[in-house]
Write an enzyme that holds these catalytic residues in place. Structure first.
Site, PDB file in Angstrom:
ATOM      1  N   VAL A 102      93.159  52.771  64.889  1.00  0.00           N
ATOM      2  CA  VAL A 102      94.084  53.888  64.628  1.00  0.00           C
ATOM      3  C   VAL A 102      94.958  53.962  63.494  1.00  0.00           C
ATOM      4  CG1 VAL A 102      93.568  54.754  67.184  1.00  0.00           C
ATOM      5  CG2 VAL A 102      95.647  53.663  66.418  1.00  0.00           C
ATOM      6  N   HIS A 120      88.456  56.298  67.403  1.00  0.00           N
ATOM      7  CA  HIS A 120      89.607  56.598  68.655  1.00  0.00           C
ATOM      8  C   HIS A 120      90.674  57.232  67.839  1.00  0.00           C
ATOM      9  CE1 HIS A 120      87.628  52.925  70.863  1.00  0.00           C
ATOM     10  NE2 HIS A 120      87.005  54.013  71.111  1.00  0.00           N
ATOM     11  N   CYS A 152     101.948  76.821  70.493  1.00  0.00           N
ATOM     12  CA  CYS A 152     101.841  77.290  72.017  1.00  0.00           C
ATOM     13  C   CYS A 152     102.668  76.684  73.062  1.00  0.00           C
ATOM     14  CB  CYS A 152     100.182  76.994  72.426  1.00  0.00           C
ATOM     15  SG  CYS A 152     100.099  75.034  72.981  1.00  0.00           S
ATOM     16  N   GLY A 189      86.312  41.527  63.875  1.00  0.00           N
ATOM     17  CA  GLY A 189      87.597  41.813  64.647  1.00  0.00           C
ATOM     18  C   GLY A 189      87.645  42.909  65.982  1.00  0.00           C
ATOM     19  N   THR A 190      86.535  42.693  66.943  1.00  0.00           N
ATOM     20  CA  THR A 190      86.573  43.635  67.847  1.00  0.00           C
ATOM     21  C   THR A 190      86.023  42.675  69.238  1.00  0.00           C
ATOM     22  OG1 THR A 190      85.879  45.291  69.090  1.00  0.00           O
ATOM     23  CG2 THR A 190      84.360  44.567  67.944  1.00  0.00           C
ATOM     24  N   ASN A 215      84.643  36.888  64.250  1.00  0.00           N
ATOM     25  CA  ASN A 215      85.773  37.028  65.148  1.00  0.00           C
ATOM     26  C   ASN A 215      86.409  35.483  65.105  1.00  0.00           C
ATOM     27  OD1 ASN A 215      87.316  37.156  67.631  1.00  0.00           O
ATOM     28  ND2 ASN A 215      86.106  38.988  68.089  1.00  0.00           N
ATOM     29  N   GLU A 217      87.610  34.342  67.940  1.00  0.00           N
ATOM     30  CA  GLU A 217      87.297  33.858  69.335  1.00  0.00           C
ATOM     31  C   GLU A 217      85.828  34.427  69.770  1.00  0.00           C
ATOM     32  OE1 GLU A 217      91.650  34.693  70.710  1.00  0.00           O
ATOM     33  OE2 GLU A 217      89.940  35.786  71.839  1.00  0.00           O
TER      34      GLU A 217
END
Ligand code: BV8
Ligand code: ZN
Length: 241
Positions: A102, A120, A152, A189-190, A215, A217
């Protein structure tokens, strides 16, 4: 070993005609932005309960705490810079960037806005929680406190997708179509643990696309995917312009 894998990945990417990148929090980790589930000590979820702070129920229960948490993340982002991995991706502006992140570090690195799909949402804007259409850019340095919509009167909240909220329909369809039509998916990186976003890896796999995973890991993607290249290394070191 890692160099040989990077060389193989580079050759695959150079041969590919329609590369798509799918990124997560690990892409921004080396810019000082906490990841959600990584093992490093500042991983966000290790200190907060995601279901409390990044969810519809959490906001309904305690909107002020949720807004304070986003204010802290916004101020962290204000002093962050794109890292070498963002800049390497920006060196290939024709490549579509599908990101769960984000933050705006891909934009700040120079990736054209038209080439970034934020599955996202975005932390650099607020929107009306009642979906009346009101949306405002915010200052990352001095983020707004809990406030009401000028149009509103409902509460304003970060323009991100919370757990239990649907992804923006058009963006999700475009991401699915791009993965289906790609010939190589570069996954960086996820943890591949959040859906439906993580399903893009399965979609590329089942369409017989080459999948390259970067990654530090093992991730859920490794366990599920077959024909893939796994580079155990940091985005900043593995991605070079
Ligand atoms: C929805 C925005 C329909 C907010 C986030 C199946 C199908 C559909 C839904 C579900 C499903 N199963 C479960 C669900 C529900 C839920 C879900 O997925 N839950 C999970 C926990 C199982 N999904 C939803 O609710 C989604 N909505 O499905 O709508 C619907 C509608 C109504 C009712 C029901 C359903 C919405 C999900 C979006 C949530 N919003 N973020 C905010 O940011 O505040 S999720 C959050 O997680 C971030 O976006 C983050 O990017 C994302 C994924 O995490 P990662 O990016 O992978 O980050 P993580 O820390 O996990 O991993 C980092 C990785 O990087 C690690 O692997 C680490 O090793 C690596 N790394 C670290 N440093 C480096 C590195 N790698 C390389 N280099 C480095 N230097
Ligand atoms: Zn409103």
């Amino acid at each position: 070993m890692q160099d040989a894998l990077i060389k193989e990945a580079r050759e695959t990417l150079l041969k590919a005609e329609r590369v798509v990148v799918f990124s997560g929090a690990g892409l921004s980790a080396e810019s000082g932005i906490s990841t959600f589930r990584g093992t490093e000590e500042n991983a966000l979820w290790s200190r907060y309960d995601p279901m409390k702070l990044a969810s519809l129920a959490g906001f309904a229960a305690d909107p002020a705490t949720v807004i304070d948490w986003y204010s802290w993340r916004r101020q962290t982002l204000a002093s962050a810079e794109p890292n070498r991995a963002h800049l390497a991706l920006a060196a290939h502006p024709a490549i579509l960037q599908i990101t769960q992140n984000v933050d705006d570090l891909l934009e700040r690195a120079g990736v054209p806005v038209s080439q970034i799909l934020h599955l996202h949402g975005s932390i650099i804007k607020d929107r009306c929680h009642a979906n009346c259409g009101e949306e405002e850019s915010i200052s990352l340095k001095e983020p707004p406190a809990l406030r009401r919509c000028n149009k509103c009167g409902a509460l304003m909240r970060p323009a991100v997708v919370w757990f239990g909220e649907s992804l923006p329909a058009g963006i999700w369809q475009e991401a699915e179509r791009a993965c289906r039509q790609s010939d190589c998916l570069l996954v960086v990186g996820t943890s591949a643990s959040v859906y439906p976003a993580a399903g893009l890896i399965d979609l590329a796999q089942s369409a017989g696309r080459k999948v390259i995973i970067v990654n530090t890991e093992m991730s859920e993607a490794d366990i599920r995917a077959q024909h893939e290249l796994i580079i155990a290394g940091s985005c900043r070191n593995c991605l070079r312009a």
